[in-house]
Design an enzyme around this catalytic site. Structure first.
Site, mmCIF file in Angstrom:
data_model
loop_
_atom_site.group_PDB
_atom_site.id
_atom_site.type_symbol
_atom_site.label_atom_id
_atom_site.label_comp_id
_atom_site.label_asym_id
_atom_site.label_seq_id
_atom_site.Cartn_x
_atom_site.Cartn_y
_atom_site.Cartn_z
ATOM 1 N N LYS A 136 0.871 -1.178 0.000
ATOM 2 C CA LYS A 136 0.000 0.000 0.000
ATOM 3 C C LYS A 136 0.902 1.220 0.000
ATOM 4 O O LYS A 136 2.030 1.159 0.491
ATOM 5 C CB LYS A 136 -0.878 0.019 1.262
ATOM 6 C CG LYS A 136 -2.122 0.845 1.107
ATOM 7 C CD LYS A 136 -3.236 0.095 0.403
ATOM 8 C CE LYS A 136 -4.398 1.000 0.095
ATOM 9 N NZ LYS A 136 -5.561 0.247 -0.402
ATOM 10 N N ASP A 176 -7.105 4.297 -4.532
ATOM 11 C CA ASP A 176 -7.728 4.134 -3.212
ATOM 12 C C ASP A 176 -8.328 5.501 -2.900
ATOM 13 O O ASP A 176 -8.573 6.297 -3.830
ATOM 14 C CB ASP A 176 -6.681 3.709 -2.158
ATOM 15 C CG ASP A 176 -7.313 3.268 -0.836
ATOM 16 O OD1 ASP A 176 -7.847 2.148 -0.777
ATOM 17 O OD2 ASP A 176 -7.313 4.042 0.118
HETATM 18 P P1 NDP Z 1 -13.006 7.628 -2.518
HETATM 19 O O1 NDP Z 1 -11.933 8.644 -2.327
HETATM 20 O O2 NDP Z 1 -13.599 7.458 -3.858
HETATM 21 O O3 NDP Z 1 -14.207 7.895 -1.479
HETATM 22 C C1 NDP Z 1 -13.974 7.956 -0.111
HETATM 23 C C2 NDP Z 1 -15.267 8.316 0.573
HETATM 24 O O4 NDP Z 1 -15.088 8.203 1.974
HETATM 25 C C3 NDP Z 1 -15.688 9.744 0.308
HETATM 26 O O5 NDP Z 1 -17.075 9.834 0.349
HETATM 27 C C4 NDP Z 1 -15.040 10.484 1.479
HETATM 28 O O6 NDP Z 1 -15.644 11.729 1.785
HETATM 29 C C5 NDP Z 1 -15.283 9.490 2.590
HETATM 30 N N1 NDP Z 1 -14.290 9.686 3.639
HETATM 31 C C6 NDP Z 1 -12.947 9.672 3.532
HETATM 32 N N2 NDP Z 1 -12.382 9.918 4.709
HETATM 33 C C7 NDP Z 1 -13.399 10.088 5.580
HETATM 34 C C8 NDP Z 1 -13.465 10.371 6.964
HETATM 35 N N3 NDP Z 1 -12.354 10.513 7.700
HETATM 36 N N4 NDP Z 1 -14.693 10.449 7.542
HETATM 37 C C9 NDP Z 1 -15.829 10.296 6.809
HETATM 38 N N5 NDP Z 1 -15.816 10.038 5.493
HETATM 39 C C10 NDP Z 1 -14.631 9.929 4.896
HETATM 40 O O7 NDP Z 1 -12.371 6.267 -1.986
HETATM 41 P P2 NDP Z 1 -12.852 4.759 -2.259
HETATM 42 O O8 NDP Z 1 -14.326 4.722 -2.403
HETATM 43 O O9 NDP Z 1 -11.987 4.202 -3.303
HETATM 44 O O10 NDP Z 1 -12.431 4.058 -0.895
HETATM 45 C C11 NDP Z 1 -13.313 3.924 0.216
HETATM 46 C C12 NDP Z 1 -12.826 2.832 1.119
HETATM 47 O O11 NDP Z 1 -12.789 1.590 0.387
HETATM 48 C C13 NDP Z 1 -11.416 2.989 1.689
HETATM 49 O O12 NDP Z 1 -11.355 2.407 2.964
HETATM 50 C C14 NDP Z 1 -10.566 2.159 0.725
HETATM 51 O O13 NDP Z 1 -9.347 1.754 1.300
HETATM 52 C C15 NDP Z 1 -11.508 0.993 0.480
HETATM 53 N N6 NDP Z 1 -11.229 0.233 -0.721
HETATM 54 C C16 NDP Z 1 -11.240 0.811 -1.959
HETATM 55 C C17 NDP Z 1 -11.022 0.037 -3.075
HETATM 56 C C18 NDP Z 1 -11.152 0.594 -4.459
HETATM 57 O O14 NDP Z 1 -11.135 -0.203 -5.404
HETATM 58 N N7 NDP Z 1 -11.316 1.893 -4.642
HETATM 59 C C19 NDP Z 1 -10.662 -1.392 -2.972
HETATM 60 C C20 NDP Z 1 -10.779 -1.931 -1.629
HETATM 61 C C21 NDP Z 1 -11.019 -1.114 -0.561
HETATM 62 P P3 NDP Z 1 -14.894 13.100 1.388
HETATM 63 O O15 NDP Z 1 -15.037 13.207 -0.094
HETATM 64 O O16 NDP Z 1 -15.628 14.142 2.150
HETATM 65 O O17 NDP Z 1 -13.469 12.963 1.822
#
Ligand code: NDP
Length: 456
Positions: A136, A176
């Site tokens: 990562k 991510d």
């Molecule tokens: P994105 O950046 O597309 O979306 C992240 C989302 O989470 C946004 O809505 C963001 O809101 C919110 N968020 C981030 N930090 C916080 C926080 N501290 N408190 C509340 N909301 C928060 O990321 P992904 O959708 O790609 O990733 C989401 C999760 O899924 C992560 O844990 C990632 O590691 C996991 N994941 C992702 C994969 C992928 O293929 N993309 C694969 C496997 C796991 P805001 O815009 O306001 O920051």
């Protein structure tokens, strides 16, 4: 197999010693301690009658990353100010294949977060059955409010160092949090330019330059496929169920899309500002609007209430108090605590499928397990994203592209096989402890490869 009293006491003492040592060697890294603790409490009892793993100190070796690369990332903003961030890549374990795992750009990125994510990735990638090690990386760079030009310059500077540490047989990053299609494109463009080679070294690429169909959807779709498998063990289905989803980024969007396709009702979405609740359900049309808001206009989820009547915004809150049948935490780590879990259980929630990485705290997981909730931990439930990344690598190596149907079919099969593996190792009478199943199922393949290599 159940342990004798003496074995259990031995395992408990070993777990305490092991965690004490890990915390001493890795001070100030609470997320990493938490991720290891969640795994070790299942693996240590499993090692009780498996001398070979114990004597080879496999667990000690698996909790020490192969290497960590830390570097300076300098860039200039639109006002010509010089900005400095810290870039990192944690290459955790390549026993079963080249390192593979996403890059996160977020203001809270630090070594603890990346070590927890890299460690979890090792188990997750093993569960997919594809030959991928775990890694990562990322930076404490906040893309929110930055112009396209600023994001491009940051990505180019980041890759100018990272490129020498990655490659199609070495380490294959992906997206991510904060690293979506735009960032992956800038990163891959700079990698290609520096290497003067077109190889599939980053996944999540655009379809025009080596990306795979369904990669964008894969984590969310896979999370719902996994939930469907869990529900089927109790003769239930997603159709008609009230679903609470957190986040509104990539994973949340496609989790919601698949739930809607399967006839479920999505009641909530969130971002770091709070959550929206739409009692009428977030249907296809509303979801398309959210995708445009988040992916194109890069707006806030609170704007939803101005567009869709009957919905409410809850500032600074998470959606776990909304009564639901199924819950899909898809935002970030430690966003669901024990008191949230208590509320969900009291409200009749039957299932939790983790789209985000480690969204539930250790104590919240205990609440779910004690109440025999169907609980799909991240390393199993969100493995669909990295699985299709693996399929993207295969397509790149073969120099061809599979159809949407073909990739979706393979994704579904992989999620089903992960589910079966969790049941195989996590069965406790009538109940399946998917946490234990995923931990042991992911551990064995990596541990056996490490044993085979000898002491390295
Ligand atoms: P994105 O950046 O597309 O979306 C992240 C989302 O989470 C946004 O809505 C963001 O809101 C919110 N968020 C981030 N930090 C916080 C926080 N501290 N408190 C509340 N909301 C928060 O990321 P992904 O959708 O790609 O990733 C989401 C999760 O899924 C992560 O844990 C990632 O590691 C996991 N994941 C992702 C994969 C992928 O293929 N993309 C694969 C496997 C796991 P805001 O815009 O306001 O920051």
């Amino acid at each position: 197999m159940a342990l004798s009293k003496a074995q259990q006491a031995n395992a408990d003492a070993y777990l305490e010693r092991f965690m004490h040592g890990l915390e001493r060697r890795n001070p100030g890294e609470p997320e990493f301690h938490q991720a290891v603790h969640e795994v070790a409490r299942d693996i240590i009892p499993f090692l009780e009658d498996r001398k070979a793993y114990k004597e080879a100190h496999i667990l000690d070796r698996m909790t020490e990353p192969d290497r960590i690369i830390v570097f300076r990332v300098c860039w200039t903003d639109d006002d010509r100010n010089v900005r400095v961030n810290r870039g990192m890549r944690v290459q955790f374990n390549n026993a079963i294949g080249p390192y593979k795992g996403g890059l996160r750009f977020h203001k809270n990125v630090n070594l603890s977060v990346l070590k927890f994510l890299g460690f979890e990735q090792v188990f997750k990638n093993s569960l997919t059955t594809l030959p991928m090690g775990g890694a990562k990386g990322g930076a404490n760079f906040n893309p929110h409010g930055k112009s396209d030009g600023e994001v491009m310059r940051f990505c180019q500077s980041f890759m100018t160092e990272l490129f020498r540490h990655i490659g199609p047989y070495t380490d294959i990053p992906a997206g991510d949090i904060g690293v979506g299609a735009r960032e992956v494109s800038y990163l891959f463009g700079q990698y290609k330019r520096l290497q003067n080679q077109f190889t599939g070294t980053i996944t999540g690429k655009g379809l025009e330059f080596g990306g795979s169909l369904i990669r964008t959807e894969a984590t969310g779709y896979g999370c719902v496929y996994f939930a469907r498998e869990m529900l089927a063990t109790r003769g239930e289905e997603i159709a008609g169920k009230r679903c609470v989803v957190s986040g509104s980024g990539n994973v949340a969007q496609y989790t919601a899309e698949k739930i809607v396709q399967l006839g479920g009702k999505v009641l909530t979405l969130s971002d770091s500002g709070g959550f929206i609740h739409d009692p009428d359900g977030i249907d296809e049309e509303k979801l398309a609007w959210v995708m445009a808001l988040k992916n194109e206009r890069r707006g806030r989820i609170s704007e939803y209430t101005r567009k869709w009547e009957g919905s409410t915004f809850h500032e600074g809150k998470r959606p776990w108090s909304v009564p639901c049948d199924l819950a899909f935490p898809c935002a970030t780590q430690n966003e669901l605590h024990a008191d949230d879990a208590d509320t969900m259980v009291a409200n009749g929630c039957q299932l939790v499928s983790e789209g985000a990485n480690m969204p539930s705290t250790f104590d919240a997981i205990n609440v779910f397990l004690n109440n025999k909730i169907l609980f799909g931990p991240a390393k199993a439930a969100n493995a669909g994203g990295v699985a299709v990344s693996g399929l993207e690598q295969t397509q790149n190596a073969m120099r061809l592209s599979w159809s949407r149907e073909e990739v979706d079919k393979q994704l579904l099969e992989i999620m089903q096989s992960i589910h079966s593996k969790c049941v195989e190792y996590g069965r406790e009478g009538e109940f399946t402890n998917y946490v234990r199943g995923a931990n042991i199922g992911g551990f064995i393949k990596v541990a056996d490869a490490m044993l085979a290599y000898g002491v390295i």
